[in-house]
Design a protein around this motif. Structure first.
Motif, short mmCIF file in Angstrom:
data_model
loop_
_atom_site.label_atom_id
_atom_site.label_comp_id
_atom_site.label_asym_id
_atom_site.label_seq_id
_atom_site.Cartn_x
_atom_site.Cartn_y
_atom_site.Cartn_z
N UNK A 1 0.83 -1.20 0.00
CA UNK A 1 0.00 0.00 0.00
C UNK A 1 0.87 1.26 0.00
N UNK A 2 2.10 1.14 0.46
CA UNK A 2 3.03 2.27 0.41
C UNK A 2 3.26 2.71 -1.03
N UNK A 3 3.26 1.78 -1.97
CA UNK A 3 3.43 2.14 -3.38
C UNK A 3 2.22 2.92 -3.88
N UNK A 4 1.04 2.45 -3.50
CA UNK A 4 -0.19 3.13 -3.93
C UNK A 4 -0.26 4.53 -3.35
N UNK A 5 0.15 4.64 -2.08
CA UNK A 5 0.14 5.95 -1.43
C UNK A 5 1.18 6.87 -2.06
N UNK A 6 2.38 6.35 -2.33
CA UNK A 6 3.42 7.15 -2.98
C UNK A 6 2.93 7.65 -4.34
N UNK A 7 2.29 6.79 -5.10
CA UNK A 7 1.80 7.17 -6.42
C UNK A 7 0.74 8.27 -6.30
N UNK A 8 -0.19 8.11 -5.35
CA UNK A 8 -1.22 9.14 -5.14
C UNK A 8 -0.60 10.46 -4.71
N UNK A 9 0.31 10.41 -3.74
CA UNK A 9 0.90 11.64 -3.22
C UNK A 9 1.77 12.34 -4.26
N UNK A 10 2.39 11.58 -5.14
CA UNK A 10 3.28 12.15 -6.13
C UNK A 10 2.53 12.71 -7.33
N UNK A 11 1.49 12.01 -7.76
CA UNK A 11 0.80 12.39 -8.98
C UNK A 11 -0.61 12.91 -8.75
N UNK A 12 -1.08 12.92 -7.51
CA UNK A 12 -2.36 13.53 -7.18
C UNK A 12 -3.54 12.60 -7.36
N UNK A 13 -4.71 13.07 -6.91
CA UNK A 13 -5.93 12.28 -6.99
C UNK A 13 -6.25 11.64 -5.66
N UNK A 14 -7.29 10.83 -5.64
CA UNK A 14 -7.69 10.09 -4.45
C UNK A 14 -7.67 8.60 -4.78
N UNK A 15 -7.61 7.77 -3.74
CA UNK A 15 -7.62 6.33 -3.96
C UNK A 15 -8.88 5.90 -4.71
N UNK A 16 -10.02 6.50 -4.37
CA UNK A 16 -11.27 6.12 -5.01
C UNK A 16 -11.25 6.45 -6.50
N UNK A 17 -10.78 7.65 -6.84
CA UNK A 17 -10.69 8.05 -8.25
C UNK A 17 -9.71 7.16 -9.01
N UNK A 18 -8.57 6.88 -8.40
CA UNK A 18 -7.57 6.03 -9.03
C UNK A 18 -8.12 4.64 -9.32
N UNK A 19 -8.83 4.08 -8.35
CA UNK A 19 -9.36 2.73 -8.51
C UNK A 19 -10.46 2.67 -9.56
N UNK A 20 -11.33 3.69 -9.58
CA UNK A 20 -12.40 3.71 -10.60
C UNK A 20 -11.82 3.77 -12.00
N UNK A 21 -10.80 4.60 -12.19
CA UNK A 21 -10.17 4.71 -13.50
C UNK A 21 -9.45 3.42 -13.87
N UNK A 22 -8.76 2.81 -12.89
CA UNK A 22 -8.02 1.58 -13.16
C UNK A 22 -8.94 0.45 -13.58
N UNK A 23 -10.16 0.44 -13.04
CA UNK A 23 -11.11 -0.62 -13.36
C UNK A 23 -11.54 -0.59 -14.83
N UNK A 24 -11.35 0.56 -15.49
CA UNK A 24 -11.74 0.69 -16.90
C UNK A 24 -10.64 0.22 -17.85
N UNK A 25 -9.47 -0.10 -17.30
CA UNK A 25 -8.33 -0.50 -18.12
C UNK A 25 -8.28 -2.02 -18.21
N UNK A 26 -7.88 -2.52 -19.38
CA UNK A 26 -7.79 -3.96 -19.56
C UNK A 26 -6.73 -4.57 -18.65
N UNK A 27 -6.99 -5.80 -18.25
CA UNK A 27 -6.02 -6.56 -17.48
C UNK A 27 -4.68 -6.59 -18.23
N UNK A 28 -3.58 -6.32 -17.52
CA UNK A 28 -2.26 -6.29 -18.15
C UNK A 28 -1.82 -4.91 -18.58
N UNK A 29 -2.71 -3.94 -18.50
CA UNK A 29 -2.38 -2.53 -18.79
C UNK A 29 -1.75 -2.33 -20.16
#
Length: 488
Positions: A299-327
């Motif tokens: 979770x430290x990676x997820x927090x670092x990514x949020x703190x560095x690039x902005x946004x909220x965990x909820x917004x990040x997760x909603x957007x990630x769910x729209x991306x195909x598996x394997x990115x």
């Protein structure tokens, strides 16, 4: 109604949980305290802050629950391992405690590995790293010799707080392993290792079973906390042991998968599994063990990514769910602080690999979640190699609340993940206090009353197949970049 109180001391705060004999949680309270960073790579805490936090939490519990102090039958404490409190002749800390994330003892750690690495793992069941107390004490011997000369007692954080509550100078058989000063084969302090650390075994506490009943609360402790003298106090254990217990993992074959600051997979075994890639501890259930693998930045990676690039965990997760598996070919390696399992390499670095012009922020969001899951897969494969990989597990930690991340991990590991209602280590401490004092008739009784399944996440076949191929690429990238990380 009888009530039980468990109090945990974490990295930034203490949490208390009030548990009823019916298995329901009636109140919780939390109080923060600081971690000090006096130099780059250092991390320290003042143990007196932990005692103050306990007092405030207990008083808050009594206030919001309206439970009378006399109704609280028992109390148990837990905390993170590897954080030693050094007391002088006046029973006051001689310095702030070196927290387990502190990295100042890197040189001492390397020297120990080279000179005594194999001997230490045979004796202690764990390999040397900078998070253990032994190399930290060697650093003190070499850099602050006066500190060790003044030390009359050495104990863990929870044991220090409990010492102030009851006057008992003891630790438990699980916590003792965290100092890297214990001969785990016979469960006794090692004269040789203590000599290396510059201390005598006489400054270390006697080792007791976690469920041992201790002395009554002192008058000062009752005044400070508001508790009644009738509240029994037990020895308790470490935070991870209590978290595993709160999840209901009390039988061989069960396991926990933790998505927290660090990520861990802890299968329950009926024997000690000794391997340099594992962190091995006794379980609170006699005869059982939990040998764990770990990835440092979960979770430290997820927090670092949020703190560095902005946004909220909820917004990040909603957007990630729209991306195909394997990115679409984008990979993330979460080595923000090096890595533990299976590489034991502090020099590894984090990286995004495979970025193309069509990748969006959402791709990067999902790549972080998948990258951590790939790292957990590395942990899982280590357990499989040792013959102790679980067939299913209980998902715990803050990251386990994220349904997308949980599904990614279930597919990655190809095992079902069960989510239970409450797995806080303070709940586990309250449960253990109940067993120790007869409020619960057994460990099984405590689990049946207190542990409730919320939902299950099962692997999806196409996800399992897709991530199996992705994992091979993930490993190839790691092998290719490791020499470059070492030059940076």
């Amino acid at each position: 109604m009888k009530y039980l109180l468990g109090v945990d001391f974490g990295g930034s705060s203490s949490k208390a949980t009030l548990l009823g004999e019916d298995g329901r949680v009636y109140a919780t309270a939390s109080h923060e305290y600081p971690t000090y960073y006096p130099h780059n790579g250092w991390a320290e805490q003042d143990p007196r802050d932990s005692y103050d936090a306990l007092c405030k939490n207990v008083r808050e519990i009594l206030r919001v629950s309206h439970v009378a102090p006399q109704e609280i039958a028992a109390l148990a404490l837990d905390a993170a391992t590897h954080t030693a409190v050094l007391l002088g002749a006046d029973d006051q800390p001689v310095r702030r405690a070196i927290y387990w994330t502190d990295a100042r003892a890197a040189r001492q750690t390397q020297r120990l590995r080279e000179e005594m690495g194999e001997e230490i793992i045979r004796e202690c069941y764990n390999s040397v790293s900078s998070l253990w107390t032994l190399p930290q004490l060697i650093w003190l011997r070499e850099n602050e010799p006066e500190t060790l000369r003044r030390t009359r007692r050495l104990l863990a954080v929870k044991d220090y707080v409990r010492y102030r509550l009851t006057g008992d100078f003891v630790t438990d058989s699980i916590e003792a392993m965290g100092f890297l000063l214990l001969d785990a084969r016979v469960n006794r302090w090692s004269e040789r290792l203590c000599g290396l650390a510059g201390i005598s075994t006489a400054v270390l506490p006697p080792i007791e079973d976690p469920m041992t009943l201790l002395s009554p609360l002192t008058g000062q402790a009752c005044e400070d906390t508001g508790l009644a003298p009738s509240t029994a106090v037990i020895v308790g254990a470490t935070d991870t042991a209590m978290e595993v217990y709160a999840a209901g993992a009390i039988r061989p074959g069960q396991a926990t998968v933790k998505l927290a600051t660090a990520g861990r997979i802890c299968p329950i075994t009926d024997h000690a599994v000794v391997d340099p890639r594992l962190v091995t501890y006794r379980h609170v259930v006699s005869g059982l063990w939990y040998p764990g693998t770990a990835t440092k930045s979960c979770a430290a990676s997820n927090r670092w990514y949020r703190d560095t690039f902005g946004g909220s965990f909820e917004e990040m997760s909603r957007a990630a769910a729209e991306v195909e598996r394997g990115c679409e070919g984008l990979f993330f390696h979460p080595y923000l602080q090096g890595e533990i399992t299976p590489y034991l390499d502090d020099k590894l670095r984090a990286s995004f690999v495979g970025a193309a012009g069509f990748h969006t922020r959402a791709h990067f969001n999902r790549a972080v979640l998948e990258g951590v899951a790939y790292s957990m897969k590395d942990c899982f494969e280590t357990l499989a190699e040792l013959g102790i990989a679980p067939a299913e597990a209980i998902a715990i930690g803050g990251g386990a609340k994220n349904a997308l991340w949980r599904q990614i991990l279930a597919d990655m590991l190809n095992i079902p993940l069960r989510v239970v209602e409450n797995v806080d280590s303070s709940l586990g401490s309250a449960m253990l206090a109940g067993v120790a004092t007869g409020v619960f008739s057994s460990h099984e009784d405590a689990v049946s009353r207190c542990v409730r399944t919320v939902e299950d996440t099962v692997p999806v076949p196409e996800g399992v197949a897709g991530y199996a191929e992705g994992f091979r690429v993930y490993q190839e990238i790691q092998r290719a970049l490791a020499p470059i990380y070492h030059r940076l």
